[in-house]
Scaffold this motif. Structure first.
Motif, PDB file in Angstrom:
ATOM      1  N   TRP A 129       0.822  -1.210   0.000  1.00  0.00           N
ATOM      2  CA  TRP A 129       0.000   0.000   0.000  1.00  0.00           C
ATOM      3  C   TRP A 129       0.857   1.261   0.000  1.00  0.00           C
ATOM      4  CZ3 TRP A 129       0.112   3.959   3.583  1.00  0.00           C
ATOM      5  CH2 TRP A 129       0.890   3.734   4.724  1.00  0.00           C
ATOM      6  N   TYR A 130       2.047   1.149   0.566  1.00  0.00           N
ATOM      7  CA  TYR A 130       2.919   2.310   0.739  1.00  0.00           C
ATOM      8  C   TYR A 130       3.269   2.979  -0.594  1.00  0.00           C
ATOM      9  CZ  TYR A 130       7.321   4.810   1.539  1.00  0.00           C
ATOM     10  OH  TYR A 130       8.312   5.754   1.556  1.00  0.00           O
ATOM     11  N   ILE A 131       3.469   2.180  -1.639  1.00  0.00           N
ATOM     12  CA  ILE A 131       3.949   2.757  -2.900  1.00  0.00           C
ATOM     13  C   ILE A 131       2.871   3.593  -3.594  1.00  0.00           C
ATOM     14  CG2 ILE A 131       5.130   2.313  -5.075  1.00  0.00           C
ATOM     15  CD1 ILE A 131       6.096  -0.306  -3.940  1.00  0.00           C
ATOM     16  N   PRO A 132       1.646   3.074  -3.812  1.00  0.00           N
ATOM     17  CA  PRO A 132       0.634   3.962  -4.402  1.00  0.00           C
ATOM     18  C   PRO A 132       0.323   5.163  -3.514  1.00  0.00           C
ATOM     19  CG  PRO A 132      -0.361   1.889  -3.680  1.00  0.00           C
ATOM     20  CD  PRO A 132       1.118   1.712  -3.621  1.00  0.00           C
ATOM     21  N   ALA A 133       0.414   4.969  -2.197  1.00  0.00           N
ATOM     22  CA  ALA A 133       0.190   6.091  -1.278  1.00  0.00           C
ATOM     23  C   ALA A 133       1.269   7.151  -1.459  1.00  0.00           C
ATOM     24  CB  ALA A 133       0.170   5.593   0.166  1.00  0.00           C
ATOM     25  N   MET A 134       2.506   6.720  -1.620  1.00  0.00           N
ATOM     26  CA  MET A 134       3.610   7.652  -1.819  1.00  0.00           C
ATOM     27  C   MET A 134       3.499   8.351  -3.174  1.00  0.00           C
ATOM     28  SD  MET A 134       6.324   9.188  -0.913  1.00  0.00           S
ATOM     29  CE  MET A 134       6.821   8.359   0.590  1.00  0.00           C
ATOM     30  N   ILE A 135       3.202   7.593  -4.212  1.00  0.00           N
ATOM     31  CA  ILE A 135       3.066   8.172  -5.551  1.00  0.00           C
ATOM     32  C   ILE A 135       1.974   9.240  -5.561  1.00  0.00           C
ATOM     33  CG2 ILE A 135       2.344   7.678  -7.927  1.00  0.00           C
ATOM     34  CD1 ILE A 135       3.707   4.926  -7.613  1.00  0.00           C
ATOM     35  N   PHE A 136       0.824   8.898  -4.998  1.00  0.00           N
ATOM     36  CA  PHE A 136      -0.291   9.845  -4.942  1.00  0.00           C
ATOM     37  C   PHE A 136       0.088  11.096  -4.152  1.00  0.00           C
ATOM     38  CE2 PHE A 136      -3.756  11.467  -2.271  1.00  0.00           C
ATOM     39  CZ  PHE A 136      -4.623  11.948  -3.249  1.00  0.00           C
ATOM     40  N   SER A 137       0.709  10.901  -3.003  1.00  0.00           N
ATOM     41  CA  SER A 137       1.040  12.023  -2.122  1.00  0.00           C
ATOM     42  C   SER A 137       2.064  12.958  -2.757  1.00  0.00           C
ATOM     43  CB  SER A 137       1.564  11.500  -0.779  1.00  0.00           C
ATOM     44  OG  SER A 137       0.597  10.700  -0.136  1.00  0.00           O
ATOM     45  N   LEU A 138       3.102  12.394  -3.351  1.00  0.00           N
ATOM     46  CA  LEU A 138       4.122  13.219  -3.997  1.00  0.00           C
ATOM     47  C   LEU A 138       3.530  14.035  -5.142  1.00  0.00           C
ATOM     48  CD1 LEU A 138       7.137  10.717  -4.172  1.00  0.00           C
ATOM     49  CD2 LEU A 138       6.956  12.735  -2.715  1.00  0.00           C
ATOM     50  N   PHE A 139       2.720  13.383  -5.956  1.00  0.00           N
ATOM     51  CA  PHE A 139       2.111  14.071  -7.096  1.00  0.00           C
ATOM     52  C   PHE A 139       1.154  15.164  -6.614  1.00  0.00           C
ATOM     53  CE2 PHE A 139      -1.298  14.561 -10.225  1.00  0.00           C
ATOM     54  CZ  PHE A 139      -0.566  14.853 -11.368  1.00  0.00           C
ATOM     55  N   THR A 192      -8.258   3.172   6.251  1.00  0.00           N
ATOM     56  CA  THR A 192      -7.966   4.565   5.898  1.00  0.00           C
ATOM     57  C   THR A 192      -6.463   4.786   5.729  1.00  0.00           C
ATOM     58  OG1 THR A 192      -7.985   5.124   8.262  1.00  0.00           O
ATOM     59  CG2 THR A 192     -10.008   5.527   7.013  1.00  0.00           C
ATOM     60  N   ARG A 193      -5.705   3.723   5.849  1.00  0.00           N
ATOM     61  CA  ARG A 193      -4.255   3.795   5.653  1.00  0.00           C
ATOM     62  C   ARG A 193      -3.984   3.935   4.150  1.00  0.00           C
ATOM     63  NH1 ARG A 193      -1.386  -1.751   6.557  1.00  0.00           N
ATOM     64  NH2 ARG A 193      -2.527  -2.028   4.614  1.00  0.00           N
ATOM     65  N   SER A 194      -3.876   5.169   3.713  1.00  0.00           N
ATOM     66  CA  SER A 194      -3.726   5.437   2.284  1.00  0.00           C
ATOM     67  C   SER A 194      -2.981   6.746   2.086  1.00  0.00           C
ATOM     68  CB  SER A 194      -5.108   5.515   1.619  1.00  0.00           C
ATOM     69  OG  SER A 194      -5.840   6.616   2.141  1.00  0.00           O
ATOM     70  N   GLY A 195      -2.746   7.074   0.841  1.00  0.00           N
ATOM     71  CA  GLY A 195      -2.084   8.334   0.549  1.00  0.00           C
ATOM     72  C   GLY A 195      -2.907   9.524   0.998  1.00  0.00           C
ATOM     73  N   LEU A 196      -4.212   9.478   0.769  1.00  0.00           N
ATOM     74  CA  LEU A 196      -5.088  10.598   1.100  1.00  0.00           C
ATOM     75  C   LEU A 196      -5.125  10.871   2.595  1.00  0.00           C
ATOM     76  CD1 LEU A 196      -7.198  12.690   0.134  1.00  0.00           C
ATOM     77  CD2 LEU A 196      -8.943  10.909   0.452  1.00  0.00           C
ATOM     78  N   PHE A 197      -5.330   9.844   3.382  1.00  0.00           N
ATOM     79  CA  PHE A 197      -5.516  10.034   4.816  1.00  0.00           C
ATOM     80  C   PHE A 197      -4.218   9.938   5.619  1.00  0.00           C
ATOM     81  CE2 PHE A 197      -9.697   8.326   3.419  1.00  0.00           C
ATOM     82  CZ  PHE A 197     -10.446   9.460   3.686  1.00  0.00           C
ATOM     83  N   TYR A 198      -3.222   9.275   5.076  1.00  0.00           N
ATOM     84  CA  TYR A 198      -1.994   9.046   5.845  1.00  0.00           C
ATOM     85  C   TYR A 198      -0.780   9.734   5.222  1.00  0.00           C
ATOM     86  CZ  TYR A 198       1.213   6.432   8.895  1.00  0.00           C
ATOM     87  OH  TYR A 198       2.159   6.090   9.831  1.00  0.00           O
ATOM     88  N   GLY A 199      -0.579   9.530   3.947  1.00  0.00           N
ATOM     89  CA  GLY A 199       0.659   9.969   3.322  1.00  0.00           C
ATOM     90  C   GLY A 199       0.799  11.463   3.108  1.00  0.00           C
ATOM     91  N   LEU A 200      -0.309  12.147   2.820  1.00  0.00           N
ATOM     92  CA  LEU A 200      -0.237  13.561   2.443  1.00  0.00           C
ATOM     93  C   LEU A 200       0.472  14.430   3.473  1.00  0.00           C
ATOM     94  CD1 LEU A 200      -3.734  14.320   0.838  1.00  0.00           C
ATOM     95  CD2 LEU A 200      -1.533  14.103  -0.321  1.00  0.00           C
ATOM     96  N   ILE A 201       0.141  14.260   4.735  1.00  0.00           N
ATOM     97  CA  ILE A 201       0.703  15.141   5.758  1.00  0.00           C
ATOM     98  C   ILE A 201       2.206  14.944   5.898  1.00  0.00           C
ATOM     99  CG2 ILE A 201       0.120  13.517   7.619  1.00  0.00           C
ATOM    100  CD1 ILE A 201       0.286  17.379   7.822  1.00  0.00           C
ATOM    101  N   PHE A 202       2.670  13.703   5.831  1.00  0.00           N
ATOM    102  CA  PHE A 202       4.103  13.448   6.007  1.00  0.00           C
ATOM    103  C   PHE A 202       4.907  13.892   4.786  1.00  0.00           C
ATOM    104  CE2 PHE A 202       2.083  10.241   8.818  1.00  0.00           C
ATOM    105  CZ  PHE A 202       2.563  10.738  10.018  1.00  0.00           C
ATOM    106  N   VAL A 203       4.334  13.733   3.613  1.00  0.00           N
ATOM    107  CA  VAL A 203       5.002  14.222   2.404  1.00  0.00           C
ATOM    108  C   VAL A 203       5.091  15.749   2.440  1.00  0.00           C
ATOM    109  CG1 VAL A 203       4.724  14.511  -0.097  1.00  0.00           C
ATOM    110  CG2 VAL A 203       4.483  12.248   0.933  1.00  0.00           C
ATOM    111  N   THR A 204       4.027  16.392   2.884  1.00  0.00           N
ATOM    112  CA  THR A 204       4.038  17.850   3.003  1.00  0.00           C
ATOM    113  C   THR A 204       5.140  18.315   3.955  1.00  0.00           C
ATOM    114  OG1 THR A 204       1.647  17.918   2.634  1.00  0.00           O
ATOM    115  CG2 THR A 204       2.655  19.884   3.565  1.00  0.00           C
ATOM    116  N   LEU A 205       5.284  17.620   5.068  1.00  0.00           N
ATOM    117  CA  LEU A 205       6.324  17.989   6.036  1.00  0.00           C
ATOM    118  C   LEU A 205       7.718  17.770   5.463  1.00  0.00           C
ATOM    119  CD1 LEU A 205       4.779  16.558   9.339  1.00  0.00           C
ATOM    120  CD2 LEU A 205       4.770  18.927   8.526  1.00  0.00           C
ATOM    121  N   GLY A 206       7.884  16.700   4.691  1.00  0.00           N
ATOM    122  CA  GLY A 206       9.175  16.463   4.045  1.00  0.00           C
ATOM    123  C   GLY A 206       9.522  17.576   3.072  1.00  0.00           C
ATOM    124  N   PHE A 207       8.534  18.011   2.298  1.00  0.00           N
ATOM    125  CA  PHE A 207       8.733  19.135   1.374  1.00  0.00           C
ATOM    126  C   PHE A 207       9.067  20.418   2.146  1.00  0.00           C
ATOM    127  CE2 PHE A 207       6.195  17.839  -2.668  1.00  0.00           C
ATOM    128  CZ  PHE A 207       6.882  16.641  -2.717  1.00  0.00           C
TER     129      PHE A 207
END
Length: 405
Positions: A129-139, A192-207
């Motif tokens: 699940w991590y990879i599509p979540a990461m792809i979605f979040s980064l994009f 709810t463990r997905s890019g939308l609910f989980y990945g977005l916030i952490f990717v934003t912080l990394g940016f």
């Protein structure tokens, strides 16, 4: 040697922490490690839960650095990630289908839909699940930053994270329309463990860390203090919900601030590492990908033959890590050489042949009342096929001087 990384560039320690984080994820997915429930909960469901946010933030951080240098980096990165994801999805598809066959009741007509849900949301096996979540979040965050500021995006993404955290805090929900709505959502999404609910916030912080390094590096001491405070609050939060029934423990609210300040603290860590960490980085990646196979193999053998030390616990974990490390090393070496189709074909044939022999013996020896995970056979085939491929190319690898462990 101690050296202050005022520019937040201690990347080598990040590689070592990635390796530790990969081991933490293995621990989460293992059966109980410690005989004392509260100790096992503390380690696996609180301490180890920092691993996935770390991977999101670190991946986002290095992606953003690449993107800031080259705007075309997004397309290149996504292309590479999608290719890698599809490859691993195909590899794990038989294992995932075995799991579905044993754990879910899905008609043949709905299998294509289940495959699409797996491909775009849950992964064809649970860890992917991590990879599509990461792809979605980064994009998504890359595009959103063209129209909105960090403050707005962080607030919105944290809101999504809070909604997703209901999965963890499910026991607090009262009967009513909101609980019914969430139950309906879970019945479709499973988690709810997905890019939308989980990945977005952490990717934003990394940016954010990349784009605000000048401001952040001025307060390194404050970040270190904040890391300790957030760690304590994270532990308190974890124990506060120890007896609260939840759907899963993926979401802990304090993971958000802790991941942010701890990543900055690591980047500024004064410990200078001289050795090359590329292999450690590669090992962490492949251990993440292949560890579920090793967990199934070791734990099912332990359960089937009534060997408690293999079925669960620290000894079981050690065997799983050894097997994961060995198989990861094989894959790293294989990745460095050109594999002919003939080699791949014969590897699969040998893998399936020895799997049939191994599985036949295994099922003959175990009690008829014991129900083995259906994916055990596929996992054995996975392991034997990669091992066969490595052994078939061993001579070529030695000639090229690439036999490294």
């Amino acid at each position: 040697m101690m050296e202050e990384y005022k520019e937040l560039q201690n990347y080598k320690i990040i590689d070592y922490v990635k390796y530790i984080a990969a081991i933490m994820i293995v621990c989460i997915h293992c059966t109980q490690l410690f005989p004392i429930d509260i100790l096992d909960f503390f380690f696996r469901q609180i301490i180890c839960r920092v691993a996935v946010p770390f991977f999101f933030i670190s991946s986002a951080y290095f992606f953003r650095k690449g993107y800031n240098k080259d705007q075309k980096y997004l397309g290149k990165y996504l292309k590479k990630s999608i290719y890698s994801y599809l490859l691993w999805s195909i590899i794990f598809l038989p294992i995932g289908l075995n799991w579905i066959q044993q754990n879910l009741t899905i008609s043949e007509e709905l299998m294509p839909i289940a495959f699409l849900v797996g491909l775009f949301h849950t992964g064809t096996y649970y860890h992917l699940w991590y990879i599509p979540a990461m792809i979605f979040s980064l994009f998504a965050i890359t595009k959103l930053l063209k129209y909105f500021g960090y403050k707005t995006i962080i607030i919105v993404c944290f809101g999504f994270f809070l909604f997703g955290s209901i999965e963890t805090y499910y026991g607090f929900l009262q009967n009513g329309w909101f609980k019914d709505f969430f139950d309906l959502l879970i019945s479709f999404m499973f988690t709810t463990r997905s890019g939308l609910f989980y990945g977005l916030i952490f990717v934003t912080l990394g940016f954010y860390i990349v784009d605000h390094q000048e401001d952040l590096r001025r307060n390194i001491k404050g970040m270190r203090i904040a890391t300790i405070v957030c760690a304590l609050l994270l532990i308190i939060e974890g124990f506060a919900i120890y007896n609260v029934p939840g759907l899963d423990m993926n979401f802990l609210i304090m993971l958000v601030p802790f991941s942010f300040v701890s990543f900055i603290t690591l980047l500024s860590c004064p410990i200078a590492i001289k050795n090359d960490t590329r292999r450690v980085r590669e090992l962490s990646k492949y251990i993440y990908f292949i560890h579920p196979v090793c967990i199934v193999i070791i734990e099912e053998i332990g359960k089937a033959f009534d060997l408690p030390i293999l079925a669960s616990g620290i000894v079981s974990l050690v065997f799983i890590l050894i097997l994961s490390h060995m198989l990861s090393s094989f894959i790293i070496v294989l990745h460095q050489v050109y594999l002919k189709r003939k080699t791949i074909f014969f590897s699969l044939i040998i893998g399936m042949l020895f799997t049939s022999i191994t599985a036949s013996y295994f099922y003959e020896q175990i009690p008829s009342s014991f129900v083995v995970k259906f994916e055990w056979t596929s996992c054995i085939c996975f392991f034997l096929s990669f091992t066969s491929c490595y052994l078939l190319t061993l001579r070529k690898i030695r000639k090229q001087g690439r036999l490294n462990f």
